[in-house]
Each structure stands twice: as structure tokens, then as C-alpha cells.
Write a protein that holds these residues in place. Structure first.
Motif, PDB file in Angstrom:
ATOM      1  N   ASP A  62      -2.845   4.717  -3.537  1.00 44.91           N
ATOM      2  CA  ASP A  62      -1.532   4.343  -4.067  1.00 44.91           C
ATOM      3  C   ASP A  62      -1.730   3.513  -5.332  1.00 44.91           C
ATOM      4  O   ASP A  62      -2.114   2.341  -5.265  1.00 44.91           O
ATOM      5  CB  ASP A  62      -0.749   3.551  -3.022  1.00 44.91           C
ATOM      6  CG  ASP A  62       0.703   3.329  -3.424  1.00 44.91           C
ATOM      7  OD1 ASP A  62       1.116   3.864  -4.481  1.00 44.91           O
ATOM      8  OD2 ASP A  62       1.425   2.635  -2.689  1.00 44.91           O
ATOM      9  N   GLU A  63      -1.495   4.132  -6.479  1.00 48.03           N
ATOM     10  CA  GLU A  63      -1.642   3.473  -7.779  1.00 48.03           C
ATOM     11  C   GLU A  63      -2.973   2.727  -7.883  1.00 48.03           C
ATOM     12  O   GLU A  63      -3.014   1.498  -8.094  1.00 48.03           O
ATOM     13  CB  GLU A  63      -0.478   2.499  -8.019  1.00 48.03           C
ATOM     14  CG  GLU A  63       0.877   3.146  -8.131  1.00 48.03           C
ATOM     15  CD  GLU A  63       1.064   3.920  -9.434  1.00 48.03           C
ATOM     16  OE1 GLU A  63       0.174   3.840 -10.301  1.00 48.03           O
ATOM     17  OE2 GLU A  63       2.082   4.602  -9.554  1.00 48.03           O
ATOM     18  N   LEU A  73      -4.332   0.855  -0.706  1.00 48.27           N
ATOM     19  CA  LEU A  73      -2.995   0.482  -1.133  1.00 48.27           C
ATOM     20  C   LEU A  73      -3.038  -0.455  -2.330  1.00 48.27           C
ATOM     21  O   LEU A  73      -4.077  -1.032  -2.658  1.00 48.27           O
ATOM     22  CB  LEU A  73      -2.247  -0.182   0.023  1.00 48.27           C
ATOM     23  CG  LEU A  73      -2.278   0.591   1.343  1.00 48.27           C
ATOM     24  CD1 LEU A  73      -1.490  -0.155   2.408  1.00 48.27           C
ATOM     25  CD2 LEU A  73      -1.746   2.010   1.173  1.00 48.27           C
ATOM     26  N   GLN A  74      -1.880  -0.627  -2.970  1.00 48.15           N
ATOM     27  CA  GLN A  74      -1.794  -1.556  -4.090  1.00 48.15           C
ATOM     28  C   GLN A  74      -1.991  -2.988  -3.624  1.00 48.15           C
ATOM     29  O   GLN A  74      -2.641  -3.788  -4.282  1.00 48.15           O
ATOM     30  CB  GLN A  74      -0.430  -1.430  -4.774  1.00 48.15           C
ATOM     31  CG  GLN A  74      -0.179  -0.108  -5.456  1.00 48.15           C
ATOM     32  CD  GLN A  74       1.156  -0.117  -6.192  1.00 48.15           C
ATOM     33  OE1 GLN A  74       1.447  -1.025  -6.961  1.00 48.15           O
ATOM     34  NE2 GLN A  74       1.968   0.887  -5.954  1.00 48.15           N
ATOM     35  N   LEU A 115       3.588   8.706   0.338  1.00 51.71           N
ATOM     36  CA  LEU A 115       2.241   8.342   0.758  1.00 51.71           C
ATOM     37  C   LEU A 115       2.250   7.670   2.128  1.00 51.71           C
ATOM     38  O   LEU A 115       1.342   7.894   2.940  1.00 51.71           O
ATOM     39  CB  LEU A 115       1.591   7.421  -0.271  1.00 51.71           C
ATOM     40  CG  LEU A 115       1.372   7.991  -1.680  1.00 51.71           C
ATOM     41  CD1 LEU A 115       0.419   7.098  -2.466  1.00 51.71           C
ATOM     42  CD2 LEU A 115       0.841   9.406  -1.652  1.00 51.71           C
ATOM     43  N   ARG A 116       3.264   6.848   2.396  1.00 50.73           N
ATOM     44  CA  ARG A 116       3.336   6.189   3.712  1.00 50.73           C
ATOM     45  C   ARG A 116       3.479   7.205   4.845  1.00 50.73           C
ATOM     46  O   ARG A 116       3.005   6.971   5.961  1.00 50.73           O
ATOM     47  CB  ARG A 116       4.503   5.198   3.747  1.00 50.73           C
ATOM     48  CG  ARG A 116       4.292   3.988   2.843  1.00 50.73           C
ATOM     49  CD  ARG A 116       5.423   2.986   2.977  1.00 50.73           C
ATOM     50  NE  ARG A 116       5.270   1.909   2.001  1.00 50.73           N
ATOM     51  CZ  ARG A 116       6.104   1.686   1.004  1.00 50.73           C
ATOM     52  NH1 ARG A 116       7.176   2.467   0.851  1.00 50.73           N
ATOM     53  NH2 ARG A 116       5.888   0.699   0.163  1.00 50.73           N
ATOM     54  N   SER A 131      -1.196   8.531  -6.202  1.00 49.00           N
ATOM     55  CA  SER A 131       0.005   8.315  -7.008  1.00 49.00           C
ATOM     56  C   SER A 131      -0.409   7.628  -8.302  1.00 49.00           C
ATOM     57  O   SER A 131      -1.235   6.718  -8.309  1.00 49.00           O
ATOM     58  CB  SER A 131       1.034   7.465  -6.253  1.00 49.00           C
ATOM     59  OG  SER A 131       0.540   6.169  -6.007  1.00 49.00           O
ATOM     60  N   LYS A 163       7.492   8.027  -4.488  1.00 45.92           N
ATOM     61  CA  LYS A 163       6.040   8.250  -4.413  1.00 45.92           C
ATOM     62  C   LYS A 163       5.404   7.466  -3.261  1.00 45.92           C
ATOM     63  O   LYS A 163       4.677   8.036  -2.438  1.00 45.92           O
ATOM     64  CB  LYS A 163       5.374   7.864  -5.744  1.00 45.92           C
ATOM     65  CG  LYS A 163       5.876   8.634  -6.955  1.00 45.92           C
ATOM     66  CD  LYS A 163       5.053   8.339  -8.187  1.00 45.92           C
ATOM     67  CE  LYS A 163       5.096   6.890  -8.638  1.00 45.92           C
ATOM     68  NZ  LYS A 163       6.463   6.462  -9.046  1.00 45.92           N
ATOM     69  N   SER A 164       5.659   6.166  -3.220  1.00 51.82           N
ATOM     70  CA  SER A 164       5.041   5.345  -2.178  1.00 51.82           C
ATOM     71  C   SER A 164       5.563   5.729  -0.798  1.00 51.82           C
ATOM     72  O   SER A 164       4.809   5.697   0.187  1.00 51.82           O
ATOM     73  CB  SER A 164       5.295   3.861  -2.442  1.00 51.82           C
ATOM     74  OG  SER A 164       4.575   3.429  -3.588  1.00 51.82           O
ATOM     75  N   THR A 165       6.823   6.102  -0.714  1.00 49.95           N
ATOM     76  CA  THR A 165       7.369   6.555   0.569  1.00 49.95           C
ATOM     77  C   THR A 165       6.637   7.792   1.065  1.00 49.95           C
ATOM     78  O   THR A 165       6.257   7.881   2.241  1.00 49.95           O
ATOM     79  CB  THR A 165       8.869   6.861   0.433  1.00 49.95           C
ATOM     80  OG1 THR A 165       9.569   5.657   0.096  1.00 49.95           O
ATOM     81  CG2 THR A 165       9.437   7.421   1.732  1.00 49.95           C
TER      82      THR A 165
END
Length: 266
Positions: free
Chosen positions: A168-169, A87-88, A50-51, A196, A46-48
Motif C-alpha cells: 500500500d503506497e 502498509l503505509q 487492498l484491505r 497501490s 484503492k486502500s479499501t
């Protein structure tokens, strides 16, 4: 701010000098103004993903296009006017006030050492009003609660006047009240949003579409009410998932349990 179409075509990514992809070729489209939820277990990619969308990683294959333009075919400053991210991890504020943090979002609209102008002040004031932050504008960012900080980071992203917003979260580590505030905010922004989430029930309530990832591969894309079946969720998260409608609201809700063979201690 104007929402834009986001089209992701066959994007993949792997760490340098690694033959193993973290994200396998993935394709989807988010129409302007819609909210896409990216869900999946830890390590799903997921984070990948979004990046790749906010231009932190360059895709090994494929394209990320906003309004038909590949974000890697334009200068970084131009891409930052189209896509903003929350971002988180929140960077240290170094004693900056809330207003100063939000004002940092205007950076992509400046060239060289050009000073801020009246238009920047108007944008910052508008964003502070939208997120109900005027009462906190002169507070040191470091003195805020987790939920207040998250709202400030969203405000900074909105000050970029993006067409696409990546979250992101955004509810991670927040208490129930602040989670509800962020969810309510997402529903009112009117931008194209990719978020995410760990909470599938929140995804059902907030998102127009969902993308389910597992081991870096797409397991499905579509409206949550039709895509998120018991079997798909059970397989993706390795649980027994049961979806039911709550009465009298009729809202769908998942309950989860461990598979029987995993649910007992030896």
C-alpha cells in the motif's frame, strides 16, 4: 516462495450501516508472478480494495481467491501464509531489533506457543540477505531511516513466505533514492504483487497491468502501455494528461496540467 494466481470476482465494500459503497463490484485477475498497480485519485477506493485482498475487510459481495481458494473460506493463519501486506502505517517497534521485527513474519507458521525452529532462522536469514539487511539486523528498528524501515517491513512480509504480496503506497514519504530502491526491489521479488501507487509514471515502469479506480469504480484494467490513454487518465484524475515518449530511451512518460478553466486564480 511460490507465486500464485490471484482472482478477484465482483468484490464490493461499504461501511457498516451505510447504504453507500466505498468500492463497487470489481473484478480482475493477476496471473502468478505478475505485478498489478492500483492507481486513482485520493478517495478512489484503492486502500479499501487492498484491505479486501489481505483479509482486513470481508467483502460485502464477491470473492478473493488465491490459487483457486477463497481466502475467507480458510482459517486466518492459513490465509496469512498465502497473502502478506506492507502498509503505509508502521506500528511502533517497542525496542525490537530489525531481526526481531522480521522474525514476526514467521508467526503464521507457528501453532499455539510452539517455539521457533531452525527453519525459521533459515528463512529470516535468507530474507535479510535478499533485502541486504544483515548489516542492520541488530539495530533498533526505531533508529532506522524511512527507506530502511520500509525495507524491513517488506522483509517481515517476505518472512511469511506468501504467494501474494500487497503493498500500500510503498514509496509514500520516501526520498528519490529510497523510492528507486523500493521500485527495484518490487521488480526482483518474483511474487504475485498488488501495489497501490500515486505515481503513474512509476506504475508504467514497474507494473505488468494496472487497475484504474475512480469513486470506487473500475475505469479499466490492462497493460499500462495500452490502458493509460490521455483521455482515461485526464478523466480519472481531473487533469489534462499528455503522454509522450522520452528520447532516446523511448520510455513513456505523462505530464500533467490543470484544465484551463481551473488553472487561473480569480
Amino acid at each position: 516462495m511460490r507465486a500464485a494466481d490471484l482472482e478477484v470476482s465482483g468484490v464490493s465494500w461499504a461501511p457498516a450501516r451505510s447504504a453507500q459503497s466505498v468500492l463497487h463490484p470489481t473484478t480482475f485477475r493477476v496471473d502468478a508472478g505478475r505485478v498489478l498497480g492500483v492507481v486513482g485519485p485520493n478517495g478512489a477506493g484503492k486502500s479499501t480494495l487492498l484491505r479486501l485482498l489481505y483479509r482486513f475487510h470481508r467483502p460485502h459481495t464477491g470473492h478473493v481467491c488465491v490459487d483457486g481458494q477463497d481466502i475467507w473460506s480458510m482459517p486466518a493463519r492459513d490465509a496469512a501464509r498465502k497473502v502478506a501486506a506492507v502498509l503505509q502505517e508502521q506500528a511502533a517497534a517497542f525496542g525490537l531489533t530489525v531481526r526481531e521485527i522480521v522474525h514476526l513474519g514467521r508467526t503464521p507458521h507457528h501453532s499455539g506457543f510452539a517455539a521457533s525452529g531452525e527453519s525459521d532462522v533459515r528463512v529470516v536469514d535468507r530474507v535479510l540477505t535478499t533485502l541486504n539487511l544483515h548489516a542492520l539486523a541488530d539495530r533498533d528498528f526505531g533508529t532506522l531511516s524511512g527507506g530502511e524501515r520500509q525495507r524491513v517491513m517488506v522483509a517481515r512480509a517476505l518472512a511469511q513466505e506468501p504467494q501474494v504480496l500487497i503493498l500500500d503506497e510503498p514509496t509514500n514519504h520516501l526520498d528519490v533514492r529510497h523510492q528507486l530502491e523500493i521500485v527495484s526491489l518490487i521488480q526482483t521479488l518474483g511474487l504475485t504483487i498488488v501495489v497501490s501507487l500515486h505515481d503513474l509514471n512509476m506504475a508504467i515502469g514497474v507494473c505488468d497491468d494496472v487497475l484504474v479506480l475512480k469513486n470506487g469504480q473500475s475505469q479499466g484494467f490492462g497493460p499500462p502501455h495500452t490502458l493509460l490513454t490521455n483521455s482515461l487518465v485526464s478523466d480519472a484524475f481531473r487533469v489534462d494528461a499528455q503522454r509522450e515518449k522520452l528520447t532516446p530511451s523511448g520510455v513513456s512518460h505523462f505530464s500533467f496540467s490543470l484544465p484551463k478553466q481551473e488553472g487561473t486564480l480569480s
